[in-house]
Motif scaffolding. Structure first.
Motif, PDB file in Angstrom:
ATOM      1  N   MET A 184      91.308 -55.294 -57.187  1.00 23.47           N
ATOM      2  CA  MET A 184      90.906 -56.294 -58.125  1.00 23.47           C
ATOM      3  C   MET A 184      90.770 -56.032 -59.530  1.00 23.47           C
ATOM      4  O   MET A 184      90.002 -54.871 -59.634  1.00 23.47           O
ATOM      5  CB  MET A 184      89.847 -57.164 -57.368  1.00 23.47           C
ATOM      6  N   LYS A 185      91.117 -56.479 -60.492  1.00 26.34           N
ATOM      7  CA  LYS A 185      90.791 -56.384 -61.814  1.00 26.34           C
ATOM      8  C   LYS A 185      89.382 -56.392 -62.328  1.00 26.34           C
ATOM      9  O   LYS A 185      88.670 -57.164 -61.658  1.00 26.34           O
ATOM     10  CB  LYS A 185      91.752 -56.888 -62.960  1.00 26.34           C
ATOM     11  N   ALA A 186      88.925 -55.372 -62.983  1.00 28.47           N
ATOM     12  CA  ALA A 186      87.609 -55.383 -63.139  1.00 28.47           C
ATOM     13  C   ALA A 186      87.250 -56.743 -64.104  1.00 28.47           C
ATOM     14  O   ALA A 186      86.014 -57.226 -63.564  1.00 28.47           O
ATOM     15  CB  ALA A 186      87.265 -54.371 -64.459  1.00 28.47           C
ATOM     16  N   ILE A 187      87.870 -57.384 -64.837  1.00 26.89           N
ATOM     17  CA  ILE A 187      87.388 -58.854 -65.297  1.00 26.89           C
ATOM     18  C   ILE A 187      87.346 -59.666 -64.178  1.00 26.89           C
ATOM     19  O   ILE A 187      86.504 -60.566 -64.044  1.00 26.89           O
ATOM     20  CB  ILE A 187      88.237 -59.180 -66.556  1.00 26.89           C
ATOM     21  N   THR A 223      76.444 -51.964 -64.131  1.00 28.48           N
ATOM     22  CA  THR A 223      76.404 -53.602 -63.861  1.00 28.48           C
ATOM     23  C   THR A 223      77.768 -54.522 -63.793  1.00 28.48           C
ATOM     24  O   THR A 223      77.772 -55.122 -63.241  1.00 28.48           O
ATOM     25  CB  THR A 223      75.427 -54.182 -65.042  1.00 28.48           C
ATOM     26  N   LEU A 224      78.662 -53.908 -65.096  1.00 28.38           N
ATOM     27  CA  LEU A 224      79.646 -54.628 -65.229  1.00 28.38           C
ATOM     28  C   LEU A 224      81.073 -54.152 -64.542  1.00 28.38           C
ATOM     29  O   LEU A 224      82.048 -54.916 -64.074  1.00 28.38           O
ATOM     30  CB  LEU A 224      80.043 -54.704 -66.588  1.00 28.38           C
ATOM     31  N   LEU A 225      81.241 -52.730 -64.463  1.00 33.75           N
ATOM     32  CA  LEU A 225      82.401 -52.326 -63.837  1.00 33.75           C
ATOM     33  C   LEU A 225      82.121 -52.247 -62.566  1.00 33.75           C
ATOM     34  O   LEU A 225      83.096 -51.979 -61.523  1.00 33.75           O
ATOM     35  CB  LEU A 225      82.672 -50.883 -64.328  1.00 33.75           C
ATOM     36  N   GLY A 268      92.226 -50.085 -64.881  1.00 33.39           N
ATOM     37  CA  GLY A 268      90.961 -50.294 -64.721  1.00 33.39           C
ATOM     38  C   GLY A 268      89.995 -50.669 -65.769  1.00 33.39           C
ATOM     39  O   GLY A 268      90.673 -51.038 -66.963  1.00 33.39           O
ATOM     40  N   GLY A 269      88.688 -50.757 -65.845  1.00 33.69           N
ATOM     41  CA  GLY A 269      87.715 -50.851 -66.852  1.00 33.69           C
ATOM     42  C   GLY A 269      87.242 -49.645 -67.509  1.00 33.69           C
ATOM     43  O   GLY A 269      86.858 -48.800 -66.635  1.00 33.69           O
ATOM     44  N   LEU A 270      87.073 -49.673 -68.902  1.00 38.32           N
ATOM     45  CA  LEU A 270      86.100 -48.579 -69.559  1.00 38.32           C
ATOM     46  C   LEU A 270      85.306 -49.162 -70.249  1.00 38.32           C
ATOM     47  O   LEU A 270      85.366 -50.109 -70.907  1.00 38.32           O
ATOM     48  CB  LEU A 270      87.094 -47.768 -70.375  1.00 38.32           C
ATOM     49  N   ILE A 271      83.961 -48.564 -70.484  1.00 35.18           N
ATOM     50  CA  ILE A 271      83.037 -48.700 -71.456  1.00 35.18           C
ATOM     51  C   ILE A 271      83.271 -47.630 -72.904  1.00 35.18           C
ATOM     52  O   ILE A 271      83.329 -46.716 -72.478  1.00 35.18           O
ATOM     53  CB  ILE A 271      81.587 -48.427 -70.934  1.00 35.18           C
ATOM     54  N   PHE A 272      83.320 -48.443 -74.135  1.00 36.04           N
ATOM     55  CA  PHE A 272      83.672 -47.731 -75.288  1.00 36.04           C
ATOM     56  C   PHE A 272      82.043 -47.808 -75.949  1.00 36.04           C
ATOM     57  O   PHE A 272      81.856 -49.128 -76.121  1.00 36.04           O
ATOM     58  CB  PHE A 272      84.465 -48.256 -76.054  1.00 36.04           C
ATOM     59  N   LEU A 293      92.385 -52.288 -68.995  1.00 35.90           N
ATOM     60  CA  LEU A 293      93.419 -51.673 -69.080  1.00 35.90           C
ATOM     61  C   LEU A 293      94.086 -52.091 -67.255  1.00 35.90           C
ATOM     62  O   LEU A 293      94.031 -51.338 -66.671  1.00 35.90           O
ATOM     63  CB  LEU A 293      93.638 -50.184 -69.062  1.00 35.90           C
ATOM     64  N   CYS A 294      94.963 -53.039 -67.487  1.00 31.86           N
ATOM     65  CA  CYS A 294      95.356 -53.807 -66.168  1.00 31.86           C
ATOM     66  C   CYS A 294      96.745 -53.981 -66.285  1.00 31.86           C
ATOM     67  O   CYS A 294      97.200 -54.758 -65.212  1.00 31.86           O
ATOM     68  CB  CYS A 294      94.281 -55.146 -65.769  1.00 31.86           C
ATOM     69  N   GLU A 295      97.443 -53.752 -67.235  1.00 31.99           N
ATOM     70  CA  GLU A 295      98.814 -54.132 -67.301  1.00 31.99           C
ATOM     71  C   GLU A 295      99.898 -53.233 -66.639  1.00 31.99           C
ATOM     72  O   GLU A 295      99.308 -51.782 -66.430  1.00 31.99           O
ATOM     73  CB  GLU A 295      99.295 -54.286 -68.904  1.00 31.99           C
TER      74      GLU A 295
END
Length: 345
Positions: free
Chosen positions: A1-4, A197-199, A166-170, A157-159
């Motif tokens: 499942m995508k992070a969003i 919390t979010l990822l 996946g997801g990254l925090i910047f 980055l899910c394409e």
């Protein structure tokens, strides 16, 4: 499942009250509609009810199930003005000033959140970042256990063309211009919490630099290394790589060569930039050249969630930030220390 998708699902599981103040903007109206239809949050729009209704009519957007509060006529106006006056009187604000300022939907929305009439607020489709952040800092304020309010972007980055998925925090890409070592450590610690919390993953932190593992000598490198040491001292449970170049932070094979004793091992999901200049450039490169979806700038370290938007955002972008805000509010309520202290305040 995508992070969003995980964030959207989590928001749906425990709907929170999210307040929007730029309520005549069709993007905001569409986002509110989507959030209600998908049961991501209970939405309140702050603004002139007649103008909001007219904007919704023109753009064929139903307001069913969406609460509207008009600051000019709301019975909350005097109560919130009194609260604003008490907050800002030491800065020279009079009660008359407060009565005028509370008519501003952005101010009204933040006051509603502070007074427990909402769980979080999202603004910035029309207001500038400086306006959004100033209102949040002055009204909602930092969390009792927060040393610094900073920002981050949730990068998706899910394409199919993304090698790293996946997801990254910047962080920090939108607020703290030139953090010292203690501030940089605070940013890294807050970003680690944001990742959890979010990822919904354990944070793996890369303290980015033009040096890897002491390969260059410079005071800028010294700052990053010192900040990493503070993070390790305060949170020995978090995987942290100090002064690491981007390639070694996200590519396993390069990490094995450059940082053989790495804790992160080229699998970072939290990228900490040494200053705002690098962070802003970094997230825009990832977005514009790398095809990442950038959600934010999001704020961390506040007493209650208040998030910013890019003025070029789409309705879908706003919906995503509504969901993020809801998940942040959920986390705040499950943190007994933060929630207890916030209630005391």
């Amino acid at each position: 499942m995508k992070a969003i998708e995980r964030i959207l699902q989590q928001a749906h599981l425990d709907r929170q009250r999210v307040i929007l103040s730029e309520s005549e903007d069709p993007r905001v109206l569409n986002a509110a509609r989507m959030a209600v239809d998908r049961q991501l949050a209970y939405i309140t729009l702050v603004g002139d009810e007649k103008r909001i209704s007219e904007a919704a009519r023109v753009h064929h957007i139903s307001l069913a199930g969406i609460h509207i509060v008009s600051p000019e006529v709301s019975p909350l106006k005097e109560v919130l003005a009194e609260r604003l006056y008490l907050l800002r009187k030491t800065k020279g604000m009079s009660l008359n000033d407060a009565l005028q300022q509370v008519k501003n939907p952005l101010i009204f929305a933040n006051l509603m959140v502070r007074e427990g009439l909402g769980d979080g607020t999202v603004n910035g489709a029309v207001y500038t970042t400086s306006d959004v952040v100033r209102a949040a800092l002055q009204i909602i304020g930092p969390a009792p256990n927060s040393e610094l309010v900073s920002s981050f972007f949730l990068m998706m980055l899910c394409e199919p063309f993304h090698n790293l998925k996946g997801g990254l925090i910047f962080s920090d890409c939108g607020l703290v211009i030139d953090p010292n070592k203690k501030e940089l450590a605070s940013i890294a610690l807050a970003a680690s919490n944001s990742a959890k919390t979010l990822l919904m993953e354990e944070p793996k932190v890369a303290m980015l630099s033009f040096s890897t593992n002491g390969s260059a000598k410079h005071e800028c490198v010294d700052k990053v290394r010192a900040a990493a040491q503070i993070v390790k001292q305060r949170r020995p449970d978090i995987a942290v790589d100090q002064d690491v170049q981007l390639d070694a932070a996200i590519v396993k094979e390069i990490a094995e060569k450059k940082v053989p004793d790495s804790q992160v091992k080229g699998r970072s999901n939290v990228l900490i930039f040494p200053n705002l200049e690098a962070g802003n450039i970094g997230y825009k490169l990832a977005e514009r050249l790398g095809g990442a979806v950038a959600i934010g700038p999001l704020l961390q370290g506040l007493n209650q969630p208040a998030n910013d938007l890019s003025r070029g955002c789409s309705a879908e972008d706003i919906m995503h930030v509504i969901a993020v805000t809801a998940v942040q509010a959920q986390q705040r309520k499950t943190d007994p220390i933060t929630h207890f202290k916030a209630q005391e305040a």
